[in-house]
Scaffold this motif. Structure first.
Motif, PDB file in Angstrom:
ATOM      1  N   ALA A 105      40.292  28.132  29.509  1.00  0.00           N
ATOM      2  CA  ALA A 105      41.080  28.588  30.665  1.00  0.00           C
ATOM      3  C   ALA A 105      40.417  29.801  31.324  1.00  0.00           C
ATOM      4  O   ALA A 105      40.447  29.944  32.548  1.00  0.00           O
ATOM      5  CB  ALA A 105      42.506  28.925  30.239  1.00  0.00           C
ATOM      6  N   ARG A 106      39.809  30.651  30.498  1.00  0.00           N
ATOM      7  CA  ARG A 106      39.149  31.829  31.053  1.00  0.00           C
ATOM      8  C   ARG A 106      37.972  31.410  31.938  1.00  0.00           C
ATOM      9  O   ARG A 106      37.719  32.001  32.989  1.00  0.00           O
ATOM     10  CB  ARG A 106      38.670  32.741  29.914  1.00  0.00           C
ATOM     11  N   ALA A 107      37.255  30.389  31.510  1.00  0.00           N
ATOM     12  CA  ALA A 107      36.131  29.898  32.306  1.00  0.00           C
ATOM     13  C   ALA A 107      36.625  29.249  33.599  1.00  0.00           C
ATOM     14  O   ALA A 107      35.958  29.297  34.626  1.00  0.00           O
ATOM     15  CB  ALA A 107      35.311  28.897  31.493  1.00  0.00           C
ATOM     16  N   LEU A 108      37.827  28.647  33.555  1.00  0.00           N
ATOM     17  CA  LEU A 108      38.374  28.026  34.766  1.00  0.00           C
ATOM     18  C   LEU A 108      38.854  29.088  35.741  1.00  0.00           C
ATOM     19  O   LEU A 108      38.612  29.006  36.937  1.00  0.00           O
ATOM     20  CB  LEU A 108      39.550  27.107  34.416  1.00  0.00           C
TER      21      LEU A 108
ATOM     22  N   GLU B 177      39.668  35.112  35.000  1.00  0.00           N
ATOM     23  CA  GLU B 177      40.362  36.375  34.709  1.00  0.00           C
ATOM     24  C   GLU B 177      41.487  36.078  33.726  1.00  0.00           C
ATOM     25  O   GLU B 177      41.991  34.967  33.646  1.00  0.00           O
ATOM     26  CB  GLU B 177      40.860  37.067  35.987  1.00  0.00           C
ATOM     27  N   GLN B 178      41.896  37.121  32.990  1.00  0.00           N
ATOM     28  CA  GLN B 178      42.729  36.888  31.827  1.00  0.00           C
ATOM     29  C   GLN B 178      44.165  36.457  32.154  1.00  0.00           C
ATOM     30  O   GLN B 178      44.690  35.524  31.553  1.00  0.00           O
ATOM     31  CB  GLN B 178      42.762  38.148  30.950  1.00  0.00           C
ATOM     32  N   ASP B 179      44.778  37.138  33.108  1.00  0.00           N
ATOM     33  CA  ASP B 179      46.197  36.872  33.353  1.00  0.00           C
ATOM     34  C   ASP B 179      46.451  35.435  33.802  1.00  0.00           C
ATOM     35  O   ASP B 179      47.306  34.743  33.268  1.00  0.00           O
ATOM     36  CB  ASP B 179      46.752  37.847  34.398  1.00  0.00           C
ATOM     37  N   GLY B 180      45.663  35.011  34.791  1.00  0.00           N
ATOM     38  CA  GLY B 180      45.815  33.650  35.288  1.00  0.00           C
ATOM     39  C   GLY B 180      45.497  32.639  34.212  1.00  0.00           C
ATOM     40  O   GLY B 180      46.162  31.611  34.080  1.00  0.00           O
TER      41      GLY B 180
ATOM     42  N   ASN C 118      46.272  26.550  50.266  1.00  0.00           N
ATOM     43  CA  ASN C 118      46.650  27.160  51.539  1.00  0.00           C
ATOM     44  C   ASN C 118      46.059  28.553  51.687  1.00  0.00           C
ATOM     45  O   ASN C 118      45.787  29.003  52.779  1.00  0.00           O
ATOM     46  CB  ASN C 118      48.173  27.243  51.646  1.00  0.00           C
ATOM     47  N   GLY C 119      45.881  29.212  50.583  1.00  0.00           N
ATOM     48  CA  GLY C 119      45.412  30.594  50.608  1.00  0.00           C
ATOM     49  C   GLY C 119      43.904  30.678  50.664  1.00  0.00           C
ATOM     50  O   GLY C 119      43.214  29.663  50.729  1.00  0.00           O
ATOM     51  N   PRO C 120      43.358  31.890  50.645  1.00  0.00           N
ATOM     52  CA  PRO C 120      41.905  32.054  50.671  1.00  0.00           C
ATOM     53  C   PRO C 120      41.303  31.524  49.379  1.00  0.00           C
ATOM     54  O   PRO C 120      41.923  31.576  48.332  1.00  0.00           O
ATOM     55  CB  PRO C 120      41.711  33.557  50.795  1.00  0.00           C
ATOM     56  N   GLY C 121      40.098  31.000  49.478  1.00  0.00           N
ATOM     57  CA  GLY C 121      39.490  30.356  48.321  1.00  0.00           C
ATOM     58  C   GLY C 121      38.748  31.303  47.404  1.00  0.00           C
ATOM     59  O   GLY C 121      37.796  30.902  46.766  1.00  0.00           O
ATOM     60  N   PHE C 122      39.156  32.548  47.340  1.00  0.00           N
ATOM     61  CA  PHE C 122      38.457  33.493  46.478  1.00  0.00           C
ATOM     62  C   PHE C 122      38.980  33.431  45.055  1.00  0.00           C
ATOM     63  O   PHE C 122      40.156  33.255  44.845  1.00  0.00           O
ATOM     64  CB  PHE C 122      38.636  34.929  46.984  1.00  0.00           C
ATOM     65  N   VAL C 123      38.072  33.565  44.143  1.00  0.00           N
ATOM     66  CA  VAL C 123      38.504  33.734  42.771  1.00  0.00           C
ATOM     67  C   VAL C 123      38.210  35.179  42.414  1.00  0.00           C
ATOM     68  O   VAL C 123      37.120  35.675  42.656  1.00  0.00           O
ATOM     69  CB  VAL C 123      37.728  32.796  41.832  1.00  0.00           C
ATOM     70  N   SER C 124      39.194  35.861  41.893  1.00  0.00           N
ATOM     71  CA  SER C 124      38.958  37.254  41.556  1.00  0.00           C
ATOM     72  C   SER C 124      38.653  37.352  40.079  1.00  0.00           C
ATOM     73  O   SER C 124      39.130  36.564  39.293  1.00  0.00           O
ATOM     74  CB  SER C 124      40.201  38.075  41.862  1.00  0.00           C
ATOM     75  N   PHE C 125      37.822  38.271  39.709  1.00  0.00           N
ATOM     76  CA  PHE C 125      37.666  38.476  38.281  1.00  0.00           C
ATOM     77  C   PHE C 125      37.623  39.941  37.932  1.00  0.00           C
ATOM     78  O   PHE C 125      37.523  40.817  38.796  1.00  0.00           O
ATOM     79  CB  PHE C 125      36.485  37.713  37.693  1.00  0.00           C
ATOM     80  N   GLU C 126      37.739  40.143  36.624  1.00  0.00           N
ATOM     81  CA  GLU C 126      37.952  41.510  36.187  1.00  0.00           C
ATOM     82  C   GLU C 126      36.675  42.330  36.209  1.00  0.00           C
ATOM     83  O   GLU C 126      35.585  41.818  36.001  1.00  0.00           O
ATOM     84  CB  GLU C 126      38.507  41.495  34.761  1.00  0.00           C
ATOM     85  N   ASP C 127      36.886  43.587  36.418  1.00  0.00           N
ATOM     86  CA  ASP C 127      35.805  44.532  36.302  1.00  0.00           C
ATOM     87  C   ASP C 127      35.729  44.893  34.827  1.00  0.00           C
ATOM     88  O   ASP C 127      36.583  45.579  34.302  1.00  0.00           O
ATOM     89  CB  ASP C 127      36.164  45.767  37.121  1.00  0.00           C
ATOM     90  N   ARG C 128      34.790  44.321  34.141  1.00  0.00           N
ATOM     91  CA  ARG C 128      34.769  44.612  32.702  1.00  0.00           C
ATOM     92  C   ARG C 128      33.361  44.917  32.230  1.00  0.00           C
ATOM     93  O   ARG C 128      32.385  44.601  32.890  1.00  0.00           O
ATOM     94  CB  ARG C 128      35.388  43.453  31.935  1.00  0.00           C
TER      95      ARG C 128
END
Lengths: 254, 176
Positions: B30-33, B36-39, B85-95
């Motif tokens: 799921a993390r690879a999909l 980021e952790q929460d999602g 519908n939303g923007p196609g960005f995937v956000s990820f953590e600053d780690r």
């Protein structure tokens, strides 16, 4: 080109993932030796895999958050249970059918109305349910009545049986061969349950009257008003059930 | 009666263990999909909820891991459809990725590249490259023929290679 793509390219992917047999693997390794450009691509793909492990494998050793490791409170039905339950229903259904058949043969007075069989079946199937005896519980009684009235396309009431010691548990929608049917369930303080089945488009060629039906310890009064049939079923004695049937009748029709 | 309850309880416990054992693997995938952790954990939680409630439909002699991954695939598809519908960005953590074996820049490139891929391409690359699933199993999970698995995998990896070799796009930080 398409041919090359579909066979060789696929095999290159399988090579990257170690999914080729020995012979094919050796063949591709040889091919890559002779084609440095292709070898570079394959190396890049392999690096993708390595990097992914480096980036994500840490998750495997992270402590699992409690919200994930906790089983939801509703109990899990074990694998194989569904089949067992289906067989159980078949046996119950067959048994009811057999009993009713015997009853008819003994009495040969009136042809059994379909509502009898359905009400008996529904009572036997749903009253032993602990977790999900009803679809909508009594806390949403107004919604339940509105919903069932809409689905049956006729105004339905949930009679109040508290005077007889029975509280409404809730109700559910059932399927019948003439369309949707409704079932209300009641329970007294000892856990004894009654069900009231309401069904539309019921064939009727006699005047409205209470009819009695029993099987083992299960008793039922049913009546048909116009094209709507009602059946109240429970494991209580005949005179108490008749009182309840009268009360239901009065609340619905008077 | 006591004994029967006890037996049922113990059997239930075994089924529980079977699923619980799969959780770390599901979380990694799921993390690879989601990157980021929460999602990712939300996806795992949805998947587990569905698995618990439908566990009676799982055939004990079949592959539990593949069954769970199939559930997750379906949930992931649903979430993609919702997000379309939303923007196609995937956000990820600053780690901090300096502790890893590989060059931190290469890892950053990979993360950037994965984020720019279509979600379905990311899914395919994760199943084959990270989860190392046989193509035949991937074919069942994604419900596409094995040949299609391989040809899409090839296109996805080629895309990822291109994304990794060019300047990364600025990352969109997740705002809580």
């Amino acid at each position: 080109m398409i041919q090359r793509y579909s066979i060789l390219e696929n095999e290159l992917q399988a090579f990257v993932d170690g999914q080729l047999d020995k012979e094919k693997h050796a063949f591709i390794a040889e091919y890559l030796n002779a084609n440095p450009e292709e070898a570079q691509r394959v190396a890049a793909f392999r690096q993708q895999n390595d990097l992914m492990h480096d980036l994500f494998d840490d998750v495997l050793s992270e402590p699992v958050p409690e919200k994930l490791s906790k089983k939801p409170s509703s109990s899990v039905i074990k694998p194989g249970f569904q089949m067992a339950a289906a067989i159980c229903l078949l046996v119950i259904g067959g048994f009811i059918g057999w009993i009713m058949h015997a009853n008819i043969e003994q009495s040969i007075i009136v042809a059994e109305n379909p509502i009898v069989r359905q009400a008996m079946n529904a009572h036997v199937v749903y009253t032993p349910e602990v977790k999900h005896p009803v679809e909508v519980d009594a806390s949403q009684e107004a919604h339940l009545v509105k919903w069932l009235s809409k689905r049956l396309d006729t105004p339905i009431k949930s009679p109040d049986l508290t005077a007889m010691g029975y509280q409404l548990v809730g109700g559910r929608l059932l399927a019948s061969d003439t369309g949707p049917a409704a079932m209300f369930m009641y329970e007294n303080n000892t856990g004894e349950r009654l069900t009231l089945l309401v069904r539309t488009k019921v064939a009727n060629n006699s005047e409205t009257a209470f009819r009695f039906h029993s099987r083992n310890d299960l008793r039922m009064f049913y009546w048909i008003d116009g094209s709507i049939g009602y059946a109240i079923t429970g494991k209580i004695n005949k005179s108490n059930l008749l009182d309840i049937a009268h009360s239901v009748y009065q609340q619905i029709h008077l | 009666m006591f004994n029967r309850n006890r037996v049922a309880e113990m059997a239930n416990k075994d089924w529980e263990t079977l699923i619980v054992d799969q959780i770390p693997g599901l979380r990694r995938y799921a993390r690879a999909l989601c990157l980021e952790q929460d999602g990712a954990d939300e996806l795992v939680q949805d998947c587990l909820e569905r698995a618990w409630s439908r566990f009676h439909t799982w055939k004990p002699d079949s592959n539990l891991r593949a069954w769970l991954f199939t559930i997750m695939h379906n949930l992931f598809l649903n979430s993609i459809r919702r997000q379309n519908n939303g923007p196609g960005f995937v956000s990820f953590e600053d780690r901090d990725i300096s502790a890893h074996h590989h060059d931190p820049l290469a890892l950053r490139d990979l993360e950037n590249g994965l984020a720019r891929l279509a979600p379905q391409q990311r899914e395919l690359i994760a199943l084959a490259g990270l989860e190392q699933m046989p193509y035949s199993e991937i074919s069942k999970i994604l419900d596409i023929p094995v040949g299609t698995v391989m040809s899409r995998l090839s296109r996805s990896r080629e895309k990822l290679r291109q994304f990794m070799s060019i300047e990364p796009t600025p990352t969109i930080k997740k705002v809580k």
